[in-house]
Write an enzyme that holds these catalytic residues in place. Sequence first.
Site, mmCIF file in Angstrom:
data_model
loop_
_atom_site.group_PDB
_atom_site.id
_atom_site.type_symbol
_atom_site.label_atom_id
_atom_site.label_comp_id
_atom_site.label_asym_id
_atom_site.label_seq_id
_atom_site.Cartn_x
_atom_site.Cartn_y
_atom_site.Cartn_z
ATOM 1 N N HIS A 27 0.680 -1.187 -0.170
ATOM 2 C CA HIS A 27 -0.083 0.184 -0.047
ATOM 3 C C HIS A 27 0.951 1.031 -0.007
ATOM 4 C CE1 HIS A 27 -3.502 2.055 1.331
ATOM 5 N NE2 HIS A 27 -2.766 3.106 1.749
ATOM 6 N N GLU A 28 1.976 1.255 1.112
ATOM 7 C CA GLU A 28 2.784 2.469 1.150
ATOM 8 C C GLU A 28 3.532 2.633 -0.034
ATOM 9 O OE1 GLU A 28 2.237 4.915 3.010
ATOM 10 O OE2 GLU A 28 0.751 3.913 4.270
ATOM 11 N N HIS A 31 2.039 4.168 -3.207
ATOM 12 C CA HIS A 31 1.813 5.502 -3.094
ATOM 13 C C HIS A 31 3.160 6.217 -3.420
ATOM 14 C CE1 HIS A 31 -1.888 5.753 -0.897
ATOM 15 N NE2 HIS A 31 -1.455 5.452 0.345
#
Length: 224
Positions: A27-28, A31
Amino acid sequence: MFTTDIAASVTKIAVALIPMLLGMVCHEVAHGWVAYKLGDPTAKARGRLTLNPIPHIDPMGTAMFVLTALTSPFVIGWARPVPVDSRWFTNPRKGMILVSAAGPITNFFLAIIFGILFAFVAQSTPVPGSLYASVYTFLYKMCIAGVWINLTLGWFNLMPFPPLDGSNIVAGLLPPHLAYKFQGFSRYGFILIILLLATGFLGTIISPLITGSAELIQQLISLI
């Protein structure tokens, strides 16, 4: 009884650990990767475009994972936010929408991958009492956890409460003057999220979304 409860708790955490770590880290990284592709080198320069979980671990997010894994019907946790500087983007508002959406989209993709893995595992029924039988049980539960955890992370982060990704998407879609006022609530966002979790209201909001998404994944996999 006490020993049995401890064993069950350890097993539950072990089953959820890999899907949770993978979901939070990817997820990170998503980003940071999208931000990097849009011209922002911040995450890359700080060593955050890596699947190594250590640079991403957030103590409070990890504690929340353990707590919800033991006490809640759904598991929540988070990693350290990847630093993003929208000043590098040609269109900062559009850029932040894309960067914010990348994390939840990655979680939905991971949920589909775990769903496909579950279909393969479910078809490989072991011989009772064999060594693979215990491994099968663990993989079976882990794949199910992978679907539900990543769907939970995806929908949770799309909630329009600062500092979640959904709030950045909403801010990017609002007219600038309304976006400024909306972002002014960010100081209360974390308190609101904790209250929603503590009261169970957050589960009431996202449970139908998670269940519906899981059923959709099941239908898609049946077509493969």
